[in-house]
Design an enzyme around this catalytic site. Structure first.
Site, PDB file in Angstrom:
ATOM      1  N   TYR A  63     -16.036   4.623  12.532  1.00 11.33           N
ATOM      2  CA  TYR A  63     -16.184   3.332  12.447  1.00 11.33           C
ATOM      3  C   TYR A  63     -17.655   2.678  13.330  1.00 11.33           C
ATOM      4  CZ  TYR A  63     -11.208   2.676  11.079  1.00 11.33           C
ATOM      5  OH  TYR A  63     -10.133   2.723  10.359  1.00 11.33           O
ATOM      6  N   THR A 217      -3.917 -14.101   3.643  1.00 14.15           N
ATOM      7  CA  THR A 217      -3.866 -15.414   4.401  1.00 14.15           C
ATOM      8  C   THR A 217      -3.756 -16.568   3.701  1.00 14.15           C
ATOM      9  OG1 THR A 217      -6.197 -15.418   4.484  1.00 14.15           O
ATOM     10  CG2 THR A 217      -5.444 -14.247   6.114  1.00 14.15           C
ATOM     11  N   GLY A 218      -4.144 -16.295   2.233  1.00 18.44           N
ATOM     12  CA  GLY A 218      -4.064 -17.451   1.276  1.00 18.44           C
ATOM     13  C   GLY A 218      -5.568 -18.022   1.250  1.00 18.44           C
TER      14      GLY A 218
HETATM   15  N1  LIG Z   1      -6.896   4.920   8.034  1.00 18.23           N
HETATM   16  C1  LIG Z   1      -7.785   4.199   7.253  1.00 18.23           C
HETATM   17  O1  LIG Z   1      -8.470   5.144   6.007  1.00 18.23           O
HETATM   18  C2  LIG Z   1      -8.073   2.454   7.215  1.00 18.23           C
HETATM   19  C3  LIG Z   1      -8.740   1.981   5.999  1.00 18.23           C
HETATM   20  C4  LIG Z   1      -8.937   0.776   6.296  1.00 18.23           C
HETATM   21  C5  LIG Z   1      -8.425   0.166   7.704  1.00 18.23           C
HETATM   22  N2  LIG Z   1      -8.022   0.760   8.516  1.00 18.23           N
HETATM   23  C6  LIG Z   1      -7.722   0.046  10.017  1.00 18.23           C
HETATM   24  O2  LIG Z   1      -6.836  -0.850   9.506  1.00 18.23           O
HETATM   25  C7  LIG Z   1      -7.324  -2.036  10.320  1.00 18.23           C
HETATM   26  C8  LIG Z   1      -7.073  -3.321   9.420  1.00 18.23           C
HETATM   27  O3  LIG Z   1      -7.388  -3.241   8.030  1.00 18.23           O
HETATM   28  P1  LIG Z   1      -8.554  -3.923   7.421  1.00 18.23           P
HETATM   29  O4  LIG Z   1      -9.358  -4.531   8.298  1.00 18.23           O
HETATM   30  O5  LIG Z   1      -8.889  -3.352   6.111  1.00 18.23           O
HETATM   31  O6  LIG Z   1      -7.694  -5.265   6.741  1.00 18.23           O
HETATM   32  P2  LIG Z   1      -6.724  -6.566   7.346  1.00 18.23           P
HETATM   33  O7  LIG Z   1      -6.254  -6.306   8.493  1.00 18.23           O
HETATM   34  O8  LIG Z   1      -5.696  -6.821   6.041  1.00 18.23           O
HETATM   35  O9  LIG Z   1      -7.771  -7.679   6.979  1.00 18.23           O
HETATM   36  C9  LIG Z   1      -8.822  -7.884   8.143  1.00 18.23           C
HETATM   37  C10 LIG Z   1      -9.543  -9.109   7.888  1.00 18.23           C
HETATM   38  O10 LIG Z   1      -9.052 -10.131   7.142  1.00 18.23           O
HETATM   39  C11 LIG Z   1      -9.471 -11.564   7.826  1.00 18.23           C
HETATM   40  N3  LIG Z   1      -8.247 -11.798   8.587  1.00 18.23           N
HETATM   41  C12 LIG Z   1      -7.506 -11.141   9.445  1.00 18.23           C
HETATM   42  N4  LIG Z   1      -6.723 -11.944  10.223  1.00 18.23           N
HETATM   43  C13 LIG Z   1      -6.843 -13.176   9.713  1.00 18.23           C
HETATM   44  C14 LIG Z   1      -6.155 -14.467   9.704  1.00 18.23           C
HETATM   45  N5  LIG Z   1      -5.154 -14.532  10.764  1.00 18.23           N
HETATM   46  N6  LIG Z   1      -6.553 -15.629   9.172  1.00 18.23           N
HETATM   47  C15 LIG Z   1      -7.584 -15.550   8.385  1.00 18.23           C
HETATM   48  N7  LIG Z   1      -8.322 -14.182   8.326  1.00 18.23           N
HETATM   49  C16 LIG Z   1      -7.701 -13.240   8.711  1.00 18.23           C
HETATM   50  C17 LIG Z   1     -10.606 -10.857   8.520  1.00 18.23           C
HETATM   51  O11 LIG Z   1     -11.721 -10.944   7.766  1.00 18.23           O
HETATM   52  P3  LIG Z   1     -12.755 -12.168   7.508  1.00 18.23           P
HETATM   53  O12 LIG Z   1     -12.635 -13.262   8.689  1.00 18.23           O
HETATM   54  O13 LIG Z   1     -14.067 -11.646   7.249  1.00 18.23           O
HETATM   55  O14 LIG Z   1     -12.306 -12.806   6.182  1.00 18.23           O
HETATM   56  C18 LIG Z   1     -10.368  -9.590   8.968  1.00 18.23           C
HETATM   57  O15 LIG Z   1     -11.440  -8.727   9.277  1.00 18.23           O
HETATM   58  C19 LIG Z   1      -8.847  -1.809  10.525  1.00 18.23           C
HETATM   59  O16 LIG Z   1      -9.647  -2.559  11.497  1.00 18.23           O
HETATM   60  C20 LIG Z   1      -8.829  -0.252  10.896  1.00 18.23           C
HETATM   61  O17 LIG Z   1      -8.396  -0.073  12.075  1.00 18.23           O
HETATM   62  C21 LIG Z   1      -7.681   2.102   8.623  1.00 18.23           C
END
Ligand SMILES: NC(=O)c1ccc[n+]([C@@H]2O[C@H](COP(=O)([O-])OP(=O)(O)OC[C@H]3O[C@@H](n4cnc5c(N)ncnc54)[C@H](OP(=O)(O)O)[C@@H]3O)[C@@H](O)[C@H]2O)c1
Length: 321
Positions: A63, A217-218
């Protein structure tokens, strides 16, 4: 927030942690998924998460090639958190690397996260130029040396998890966790043996992308043009295009209706379902680009979904199994 044990370790984590991929400052291929740190205030997001009861943070070497780890340490120090007061998880980047790289790169991980110890070190995905046994041997050595407290993997299949667990047992350890993609729109682990194996072996599943990168989130259904205003690759992904949104809309509609009944948001209902539907096995690490999102996500356990509601949500997302 209640706490759960991470696998069979004595590490206690809240069912909702904070995903810190968003703090990559757009560095590297993975980092460019999210905006730069001019737009993402990592200190404020970390502080909000802590204030709302979140006790652990998930980052990774890849990251921003260390930037996110730096920001985690910076944010925790800024919030006056003492080492040992929170749980920190990071990951080793395995591509084209031998098991020796786990040992060679640990000092960089420790230095960047300093003064906070590494509680959980994870193999980011199963693509190393080394056997699982070799990788687990190197990880076990780090535990022995006191560099890390527990060993996890990520994106491992059921059989790979079993092999990693068996290899660690030879060193008197157990696999603590497998971090996998899991949400109401990505339910593969329920069908491919990962969930079943985790339950059998007492391994915690850490759900990544638990909001399907914002879809649950919709907000993208309410405003399909929104994704084009976002930095990064989501705008090219089929799930964010018209047809994809059409497919997931029925799930989002059910989340919205249930959210309204509880006076909460669809994202909170989605997270609540995810960490409760399978008992204690699944925890989630939603990421946030704004403090308000971290606040909302941390509040996902402030209400109780009835058995009928849990079942209705399950039913509505059957096509994503
Ligand atoms: N191990 C792996 O291979 C792997 C892969 C992917 C992720 N991860 C880990 O998992 C974590 C989470 O996954 P992710 O970031 O891919 O997806 P996620 O948590 O499903 O979505 C995060 C994104 O959704 C939006 N969001 C989050 N909460 C919200 C809310 N309450 N209201 C409105 N929008 C909201 C934001 O983006 P916007 O504001 O830009 O819309 C945010 O950056 C990462 O930070 C990382 O630590 C690990």
């Amino acid at each position: 927030m209640e706490k759960r044990r991470l696998g069979q370790t004595d590490i206690e984590i809240t069912p909702i942690g904070l995903g810190c991929w968003q703090f990559s400052n757009a560095v590297g291929l993975a980092g460019r998924f999210w905006p730069s740190l001019d737009e993402v205030d990592s200190r404020a997001i970390i502080k909000t998460a802590l204030d709302r009861g979140i006790n652990w943070f998930d980052t990774a070497e890849v990251y921003g090639w260390g930037v996110s780890e730096d920001r985690v340490s910076d944010g925790l120090q800024d919030a006056h958190v003492m080492p040992g007061e929170v749980v920190v998880a990071t990951k080793w980047y395995p591509l084209f690397r031998s098991a020796g790289s786990i040992t060679r790169t640990i000092s960089d991980r420790k230095q960047r996260l300093s003064p906070y110890p590494i509680d959980l070190h994870q193999v980011h995905f199963p693509a190393a130029a080394a056997s699982i046994k070799g990788q687990m041997k190197a990880m076990a050595k780090l535990v022995e040396r006191g560099d890390i407290r527990a060993v996890g993997v990520s994106n491992f299949s059921a059989s790979q998890m079993r092999r990693a667990h068996g290899a660690l047992q030879e060193h008197g350890l157990a696999l603590a966790s497998n971090q996998v993609e899991y949400s109401l729109l990505k339910r593969r682990i329920e069908a491919n043996g990962v969930l079943e194996t985790a339950k059998e072996l007492g391994i915690t599943l850490i759900a990544y992308s638990p909001l399907a990168q914002g879809l649950l989130t919709g907000k993208f259904h309410d405003n399909p043009g929104l994704v084009r205003q976002r930095v990064g690759w989501r705008k090219y992904m089929p799930a964010f295009k018209r047809k994809g949104l059409q497919k997931s809309r029925p799930v989002v509609d059910v989340l919205k209706r249930i959210a309204l009944d509880h006076g909460v948001t669809p994202a909170q209902v989605a997270l609540n379902w995810l960490v409760h539907f399978h008992g204690d096995t699944v925890v989630a690490i939603p990421g946030a680009t704004r403090p308000r999102q971290a606040e909302q996500n941390a509040g996902a356990l402030s209400f109780t979904l009835s058995p009928a509601e849990l079942a209705e949500i399950n039913e509505a997302s059957q096509s994503f199994l």
